[in-house]
Design an enzyme around this catalytic site. Structure first.
Site, PDB file in Angstrom:
ATOM      1  N   ARG A  71       0.838  -1.203   0.000  1.00  0.00           N
ATOM      2  CA  ARG A  71       0.000   0.000   0.000  1.00  0.00           C
ATOM      3  C   ARG A  71       0.871   1.250   0.000  1.00  0.00           C
ATOM      4  O   ARG A  71       2.056   1.175   0.350  1.00  0.00           O
ATOM      5  CB  ARG A  71      -0.857  -0.004   1.281  1.00  0.00           C
ATOM      6  CG  ARG A  71      -1.744  -1.224   1.392  1.00  0.00           C
ATOM      7  CD  ARG A  71      -1.689  -1.822   2.812  1.00  0.00           C
ATOM      8  NE  ARG A  71      -2.328  -3.152   2.818  1.00  0.00           N
ATOM      9  CZ  ARG A  71      -3.634  -3.333   2.892  1.00  0.00           C
ATOM     10  NH1 ARG A  71      -4.418  -2.286   3.050  1.00  0.00           N
ATOM     11  NH2 ARG A  71      -4.139  -4.533   2.847  1.00  0.00           N
ATOM     12  N   ASP A 125      -3.481   3.903   3.725  1.00  0.00           N
ATOM     13  CA  ASP A 125      -3.175   2.489   3.974  1.00  0.00           C
ATOM     14  C   ASP A 125      -4.123   1.578   3.197  1.00  0.00           C
ATOM     15  O   ASP A 125      -3.941   0.362   3.197  1.00  0.00           O
ATOM     16  CB  ASP A 125      -3.224   2.162   5.474  1.00  0.00           C
ATOM     17  CG  ASP A 125      -4.539   2.569   6.115  1.00  0.00           C
ATOM     18  OD1 ASP A 125      -4.891   3.755   6.022  1.00  0.00           O
ATOM     19  OD2 ASP A 125      -5.213   1.707   6.687  1.00  0.00           O
ATOM     20  N   ASP A 146      -9.135  -3.414   0.075  1.00  0.00           N
ATOM     21  CA  ASP A 146      -9.748  -3.179   1.384  1.00  0.00           C
ATOM     22  C   ASP A 146     -11.209  -2.727   1.272  1.00  0.00           C
ATOM     23  O   ASP A 146     -11.548  -1.558   1.494  1.00  0.00           O
ATOM     24  CB  ASP A 146      -8.934  -2.173   2.211  1.00  0.00           C
ATOM     25  CG  ASP A 146      -7.803  -2.878   2.951  1.00  0.00           C
ATOM     26  OD1 ASP A 146      -7.513  -4.039   2.594  1.00  0.00           O
ATOM     27  OD2 ASP A 146      -7.222  -2.288   3.867  1.00  0.00           O
TER      28      ASP A 146
HETATM   29  P1  AMP Z   1      -9.204  -0.759   7.726  1.00  0.00           P
HETATM   30  O1  AMP Z   1      -9.914   0.526   7.990  1.00  0.00           O
HETATM   31  O2  AMP Z   1     -10.091  -1.971   7.747  1.00  0.00           O
HETATM   32  O3  AMP Z   1      -8.399  -0.699   6.473  1.00  0.00           O
HETATM   33  O4  AMP Z   1      -8.195  -0.995   8.933  1.00  0.00           O
HETATM   34  C1  AMP Z   1      -7.284  -0.024   9.395  1.00  0.00           C
HETATM   35  C2  AMP Z   1      -6.272  -0.659  10.309  1.00  0.00           C
HETATM   36  O5  AMP Z   1      -6.915  -1.283  11.422  1.00  0.00           O
HETATM   37  C3  AMP Z   1      -5.434  -1.743   9.664  1.00  0.00           C
HETATM   38  O6  AMP Z   1      -4.161  -1.689  10.236  1.00  0.00           O
HETATM   39  C4  AMP Z   1      -6.151  -2.999  10.044  1.00  0.00           C
HETATM   40  O7  AMP Z   1      -5.315  -4.123  10.044  1.00  0.00           O
HETATM   41  C5  AMP Z   1      -6.613  -2.671  11.453  1.00  0.00           C
HETATM   42  N1  AMP Z   1      -7.809  -3.409  11.829  1.00  0.00           N
HETATM   43  C6  AMP Z   1      -9.062  -3.252  11.354  1.00  0.00           C
HETATM   44  N2  AMP Z   1      -9.917  -4.098  11.953  1.00  0.00           N
HETATM   45  C7  AMP Z   1      -9.193  -4.819  12.834  1.00  0.00           C
HETATM   46  C8  AMP Z   1      -9.494  -5.856  13.771  1.00  0.00           C
HETATM   47  N3  AMP Z   1     -10.729  -6.326  13.912  1.00  0.00           N
HETATM   48  N4  AMP Z   1      -8.488  -6.345  14.498  1.00  0.00           N
HETATM   49  C9  AMP Z   1      -7.241  -5.876  14.372  1.00  0.00           C
HETATM   50  N5  AMP Z   1      -6.886  -4.909  13.528  1.00  0.00           N
HETATM   51  C10 AMP Z   1      -7.839  -4.376  12.765  1.00  0.00           C
HETATM   52 MG    MG Z   2      -7.060  -1.278   5.492  1.00  0.00          MG
END
Ligand code: AMP
Ligand code: MG
Length: 518
Positions: free
Chosen positions: A201, A270, A280
Site C-alpha cells: 500500500r 493504507d 480493502d
Molecule cells: P481498515 O480501515 O479496515 O483498512 O483498517 C485499518 C487498520 O486497522 C489496519 O491496520 C487494520 O489491520 C486494522 N484493523 C481493522 N480491523 C481490525 C481488527 N478487527 N483487528 C485488528 N486490527 C484491525
Molecule cells: Mg485497510
C-alpha cells in the site's frame, strides 16, 4: 529456493494446493525480511465451514474447482493448519503506516490479515492472504477478526469489480465459523482469502519514510519496481518513474470507479494499492439513486470520501506517497541542489494526475454515451446528464443501461430511462441534445446499443443484494452468496432469469447503513 512445508497433515487435493504456496522465495515480499513483517500462525477458528468459493480464482491459481470440497479446505483457508508449519515458513503480517481521514495515524499494519505466501501459475505470481485470521503484533485494540457480513461483502464485491473490468484484489473463498465476534452487535467470525500480485500500500512507503529507514524504503521500492514496473529501471530516475506509474494507475482506477458509481468509502493511504488495485473493501457502495455527494460510509461524517471527492482524494493520497518516496528521488543531482530539484520533480509527476484522470473519465463517459467520435460539447453533455441525474436521484446503473435504448431518430426508445426522472421535462431537454449529438455519429442504433451494453453494466452489487445474501448466510444458507456471485460474474449480459437483480432497491433497503465496523 523451493520448499513446500505448508502441507503438513494434509492429503489429497488440499496438499497439492498447500504445497504450491511458497513464502520464502527470492524476489517475493516475504524475502524482504523481518523489518517488513512478523511471522506467526493464525489463531484457530473453531469448526470452520465454506461460505463462498470462486471457481474463477481457483482456476487463476491452478486449482481444480473441486478444491472447495476437498477434506481440510475450510480448515486450511481459515488458517488452522498454520500452527503446524515450521517457524521459518509461517504466514506473516506486514507493517505499514498511513494517513486516515487526512490525519497521520502512525503505525498500522496487517492487524487481522496474514499472508500465506505466493502461488505461481501460468507465469504469474499471486499472494494469498487470510483476512480475519486473528491478532497480530499490529492489531492495536482490535480482535484480529473479520465478521461474516463484511467478509461476504468483500468476496462478492472484489469478484464483481473484476468482472466489471476494474482492477482489484480478488477473493478465492470465504470461510465462516460460529465463533462470536463483538461489533455494534454480536456477529460471527469469517475469513476471506484474498489474492493479489501484491498487497503493498502507499502506507508501506510512508511507514519507512516516517521511521527514517531509507535503506528499507529503497529495498521496498526496488521490490515493487523489479516485480511490477521493470521498465522504470531504464528511466533517468527509476523511483520517480515508479511514482509516475502509481499516479497513472491510480488516476485510471478512480476514473473507472466514477464511471460505475462506485464509492470506496475509506480511501485512507493504507487502503491504496501501489498497483492501482481496488483494495480493502469495507463500507463501499454502488450508488442506486445518483447523488454526487453520496457518502457510503456512515462513519464519514465530514464526507471526506464522498463520491465526488474520490478523484481529489486519490490525488491527495499520491502526495503522501510522493512524500514517502522523497528520500529516493534525485540521486543523480549534485548534493547542494538535490532536495529542491527532487521536490520539483515529484510535483511535476504529481501534476500528471490531472492530465491522466480527466481524459480517462472523458473517454469512459463517451463510451457510456455510445459516442465513437469526439466533439466539442461532449463533456458538457455528460455533465448535464449527471446534473439532472443528481437533481432527480435517478438510478445510476439503470440510467446508463437504459440509455442504450434511446434512438437517434425519435423519442420512441426514451420511455424506460425517462421514467427514472421525476422531472420529465429536464430529461426531454437533455434527450434532445443527446439526439442532436447522436446525429453526428454514423453508427446505427442497434450497433451503438450493443457497444453501450458492453460498458454500462446491468448488474452491480447493490447494497440490498449483498444484504439479502448476508441475511440468508447468517441462517447458514449460503446459496444466495453463490447465486449473486454468479450473476455478477456476467454484469454486462442480459440475464432474463435474473431480472430482479437489476431492479431498484426495495423500500426496506432505504434504511440500510454501512459503517466502518467490519
Ligand atoms: P481498515 O480501515 O479496515 O483498512 O483498517 C485499518 C487498520 O486497522 C489496519 O491496520 C487494520 O489491520 C486494522 N484493523 C481493522 N480491523 C481490525 C481488527 N478487527 N483487528 C485488528 N486490527 C484491525
Ligand atoms: Mg485497510
Amino acid at each position: 529456493m523451493s520448499f513446500s512445508p505448508c502441507n503438513a497433515g494434509l492429503s489429497g487435493p488440499m496438499s497439492t494446493a498447500a504445497g504450491a504456496i511458497d513464502n520464502q522465495r527470492e524476489g517475493s515480499f516475504a524475502a524482504l525480511g523481518n523489518v517488513f513483517l512478523t511471522r506467526l500462525p493464525a489463531s484457530p477458528l473453531p469448526a470452520p465451514y465454506v461460505v463462498g468459493f470462486s471457481p474463477d480464482v481457483a482456476a487463476m491459481l491452478g486449482f481444480d474447482a473441486s478444491l472447495a470440497n476437498a477434506p481440510g479446505f475450510a480448515e486450511f483457508f481459515s488458517g488452522n493448519t498454520t500452527r503446524d508449519w515450521p517457524a521459518a515458513s509461517l504466514p506473516y503480517a506486514a507493517v505499514y503506516s498511513g494517513h486516515q481521514f487526512g490525519v497521520w495515524a502512525g503505525q498500522l499494519g496487517d492487524g487481522r490479515a496474514l499472508t500465506l505466501g505466493e502461488i505461481e501459475h501460468d507465469g504469474q505470481r499471486f499472494e494469498l492472504q487470510l483476512k480475519g485470521a486473528g491478532r497480530t503484533p499490529y492489531s492495536r485494540m482490535g480482535d484480529g477478526r473479520a465478521v461474516l457480513r463484511s467478509s461476504i461483502r468483500e468476496y462478492l464485491c472484489s469478484e464483481a469489480m473484476h468482472h466489471l473490468g476494474i482492477p482489484t484484489t480478488r477473493a478465492l473463498c470465504v470461510t465462516g465459523s460460529d465463533q462470536s465476534v463483538r461489533r455494534e452487535e454480536m456477529e460471527t467470525a469469517a475469513v476471506v482469502t484474498r489474492v493479489s500480485p501484491s498487497f503493498v500500500r502507499f502506507g508501506h512507503f510512508e511507514h519507512f519514510y516516517a521511521n527514517d529507514r531509507v535503506e528499507a524504503l529503497r529495498a521496498l521500492a526496488d521490490h515493487i519496481i523489479d516485480r511490477f514496473y521493470p521498465a522504470c529501471r531504464a528511466a533517468e530516475d527509476p523511483y520517480l518513474a515508479l511514482l509516475n506509474e502509481c499516479v497513472l494507475s491510480t488516476a485510471d482506477l478512480i476514473a473507472q470507479w466514477q464511471a460505475v458509481g462506485f464509492c470506496h468509502g475509506v480511501m485512507n493511504t493504507d487502503n491504496m494499492s501501489i498497483l492501482g488495485l481496488t483494495i480493502d473493501y469495507g463500507p463501499f457502495g454502488f450508488m442506486d439513486g445518483f447523488d454526487a455527494n453520496h457518502i457510503c460510509n456512515h462513519s464519514d461524517s465530514q464526507g471526506r470520501y464522498a463520491y465526488r471527492m474520490q478523484p481529489q482524494i486519490g490525488y491527495w493520497n499520491l502526495f503522501c506517497l510522493a512524500q514517502g518516496l522523497l528520500p529516493l528521488f534525485g540521486e543523480r543531482y549534485d548534493d547542494a541542489e538535490r532536495s529542491e530539484r527532487a521536490v520539483k520533480d515529484a510535483q511535476r509527476v504529481l501534476e500528471g494526475f490531472k492530465g491522466r484522470f480527466a481524459p480517462a473519465l472523458e473517454a469512459r463517459m463517451r463510451a457510456k454515451l455510445g459516442l465513437e467520435t469526439q466533439r466539442e460539447g461532449d463533456d458538457a453533455l455528460a455533465n448535464k446528464l449527471f446534473e439532472i441525474m443528481h437533481a432527480n436521484r435517478a438510478d445510476f446503473t439503470l440510467t446508463f443501461r437504459h440509455l442504450s435504448k434511446v434512438s437517434k431518430h425519435d423519442a420512441s426508445g426514451d420511455t424506460q430511462v425517462r421514467d427514472l426522472f421525476l422531472d420529465r421535462a429536464a430529461f426531454d431537454a437533455w434527450a434532445n441534445d443527446y439526439r442532436a449529438r447522436l446525429s453526428h455519429e454514423t453508427r446505427a442504433d442497434a450497433a451503438r446499443a450493443e457497444a453501450m451494453n458492453r460498458v454500462n453494466p446491468k448488474y452491480v452489487l447493490r447494497n440490498h443484494l449483498a444484504e439479502t445474501a448476508i441475511r440468508m448466510a447468517k441462517d447458514k444458507d449460503f446459496s444466495e452468496v453463490e447465486r449473486l456471485a454468479a450473476v455478477l460474474r456476467r454484469p454486462f449480459d442480459e440475464q432474463p432469469e435474473h431480472e430482479a437483480y437489476a431492479g431498484l432497491p426495495p423500500d426496506w433497503a432505504t434504511s440500510l447503513e454501512v459503517s466502518c465496523s467490519s
